[in-house]
Scaffold this active site. Structure first.
Site, mmCIF file in Angstrom:
data_model
loop_
_atom_site.group_PDB
_atom_site.id
_atom_site.type_symbol
_atom_site.label_atom_id
_atom_site.label_comp_id
_atom_site.label_asym_id
_atom_site.label_seq_id
_atom_site.Cartn_x
_atom_site.Cartn_y
_atom_site.Cartn_z
ATOM 1 N N VAL A 105 0.888 -1.170 0.000
ATOM 2 C CA VAL A 105 0.000 0.000 0.000
ATOM 3 C C VAL A 105 0.922 1.216 0.000
ATOM 4 O O VAL A 105 1.551 1.527 1.012
ATOM 5 C CB VAL A 105 -0.923 -0.003 1.228
ATOM 6 C CG1 VAL A 105 -1.773 1.259 1.258
ATOM 7 C CG2 VAL A 105 -1.815 -1.237 1.214
ATOM 8 N N PRO A 106 1.051 1.900 -1.146
ATOM 9 C CA PRO A 106 2.203 2.787 -1.392
ATOM 10 C C PRO A 106 2.113 4.164 -0.747
ATOM 11 O O PRO A 106 1.908 5.176 -1.421
ATOM 12 C CB PRO A 106 2.212 2.900 -2.920
ATOM 13 C CG PRO A 106 0.777 2.778 -3.305
ATOM 14 C CD PRO A 106 0.167 1.817 -2.322
ATOM 15 N N CYS A 107 2.304 4.219 0.562
ATOM 16 C CA CYS A 107 2.339 5.529 1.215
ATOM 17 C C CYS A 107 3.590 6.309 0.821
ATOM 18 O O CYS A 107 3.651 7.524 1.027
ATOM 19 C CB CYS A 107 2.266 5.368 2.726
ATOM 20 S SG CYS A 107 3.576 4.349 3.425
ATOM 21 N N HIS A 108 4.578 5.620 0.225
ATOM 22 C CA HIS A 108 5.789 6.338 -0.202
ATOM 23 C C HIS A 108 5.516 7.255 -1.390
ATOM 24 O O HIS A 108 6.350 8.100 -1.719
ATOM 25 C CB HIS A 108 6.893 5.338 -0.568
ATOM 26 C CG HIS A 108 6.547 4.420 -1.704
ATOM 27 N ND1 HIS A 108 5.823 3.258 -1.523
ATOM 28 C CD2 HIS A 108 6.808 4.494 -3.029
ATOM 29 C CE1 HIS A 108 5.665 2.657 -2.688
ATOM 30 N NE2 HIS A 108 6.248 3.382 -3.625
ATOM 31 N N ARG A 109 4.345 7.132 -2.024
ATOM 32 C CA ARG A 109 4.005 8.005 -3.158
ATOM 33 C C ARG A 109 3.355 9.316 -2.714
ATOM 34 O O ARG A 109 2.928 10.104 -3.546
ATOM 35 C CB ARG A 109 3.073 7.264 -4.123
ATOM 36 C CG ARG A 109 3.741 6.066 -4.780
ATOM 37 C CD ARG A 109 2.792 5.264 -5.640
ATOM 38 N NE ARG A 109 3.394 4.000 -6.049
ATOM 39 C CZ ARG A 109 2.718 2.957 -6.524
ATOM 40 N NH1 ARG A 109 1.408 3.039 -6.661
ATOM 41 N NH2 ARG A 109 3.350 1.844 -6.854
#
Length: 338
Positions: free
Chosen positions: A281-285
């Site tokens: 779940v790409p919270c790095h984006r």
């Protein structure tokens, strides 16, 4: 003379110099600057970052800059920087601070009050009186015009010739083909002199590919017993950001505010803190409003323990950065409601 630590110096610069300067120049980072004095900025930030559910003076002994712990200083600096970048709404923070102190928020728009209410009632009476007068005049005019209209209508009816019926076409030799064109799929007689065309196989129908990874990620989020509904909503929206693109805390907060409920960038950032499903779940984006990395893995900024990992993930997906370490390209805002 007391020497300030780097954190104390940074905090003093933000509330004493930087934020007042932005307010006086009406920086576009905030749609509205409700305050412009340094002690007002200190009150707003400290109430929200240090006091949280009460005024900061009930948590830290004044002067705050000398008595705050390192963690409290970091929280205050983080929130002040979010105000600078536009990720945090200063008006919301100010109103919350005032509520904590038992004061009402400032009225941002005109209207209200006893005078306004009185003017509203008076204006309404005047409008009602004018409306009644107009209706009365209109009724008189209609009554005067009615006989003339009726007379004109009668003359027109007398002059109108009687309707003539068109003769119906004869049904002789009438068949079903006279009403419907031949169907494109209707069988037709074959000409034996012409060779029959070769039939080709129908084109293969392409089927959309399934997305098991997306379905799996959504299942992880919505089946988690520990996540609040707001965290589930925020994390599920992250799955809409394509690889190679990025969005910001402010953009995500604006979408949620427009489609679901009022929120702010700080609340969005808190909901993604310690994301249990990263990096699937790409919270790095999600980055800061000024293009810097923002938070990741519970830390904030370029000095965070996991900042290098966040930058590596983004670069592997195709995101590029400039020489200052700020992200390039437009912010992704095409979120869909969940």
């Amino acid at each position: 003379m007391t020497t300030l630590t780097p954190l104390q110096s940074r905090w003093k610069h933000l509330y004493h110099t930087h934020l007042p300067a932005l307010a006086k120049t009406r920086s576009p980072a905030q749609p509205t600057w409700p305050v412009y004095l340094d002690h007002c900025f200190a009150r707003i930030v400290l109430d929200n970052a240090v006091g949280k559910d009460r005024p900061w003076t009930e948590v830290v002994k004044a002067p705050a800059i000398k008595n705050m712990t390192e963690v409290q200083l970091e929280d205050a600096i983080r929130l002040a920087e979010e105000v600078v970048s536009g990720e945090a709404d200063l008006v919301e923070l100010d109103e919350r601070s005032l509520r904590l102190r038992g004061k009402k928020g400032k009225k941002r728009k005109g209207g209200g009050g006893e005078d306004g209410e009185g003017r509203g009632k008076k204006g309404k009476v005047e409008v009602d009186q004018k409306s009644k007068a107009i209706k009365k005049e209109s009724k008189v005019e209609d009554d005067e015009r009615l006989p003339a209209r009726a007379k004109e209508s009668k003359v027109e009816d007398d002059e109108q010739p009687p309707a003539t019926k068109k003769p119906r076409p004869s049904k002789k030799n009438e068949t079903i083909s006279s009403y419907f064109l031949p169907s494109p799929t209707s069988p037709s007689k074959k000409d034996p002199s012409k060779p029959s065309p070769k039939t080709s196989d129908p084109p293969a129908v392409s089927r959309p590919e399934t997305q098991p990874d997306l379905a799996h990620s959504l299942h992880l989020i919505f089946s988690s017993p520990t996540l609040t509904p707001f965290r589930k909503q925020t994390l599920s929206l992250l799955l809409q950001i394509p690889p190679g693109q990025y969005s910001t805390y402010g953009a995500l907060a604006a979408h949620i505010s427009a489609t679901s409920h009022k929120t702010c960038a700080r609340a969005v950032g808190s909901s993604m803190r310690n994301n249990p499903f990263a990096p699937e779940v790409p919270c790095h984006r999600i980055l800061a409003g000024d293009g810097s990395l923002g938070g990741f893995g519970g830390d904030w900024g370029e000095e965070g323990r996991h900042a290098g990992e966040k930058r590596r993930l983004l670069k592997e997906e195709g995101v590029s950065f400039d020489e200052r370490g700020r992200v390039k390209g437009p912010v992704f805002r095409d979120f869909k409601r969940v």
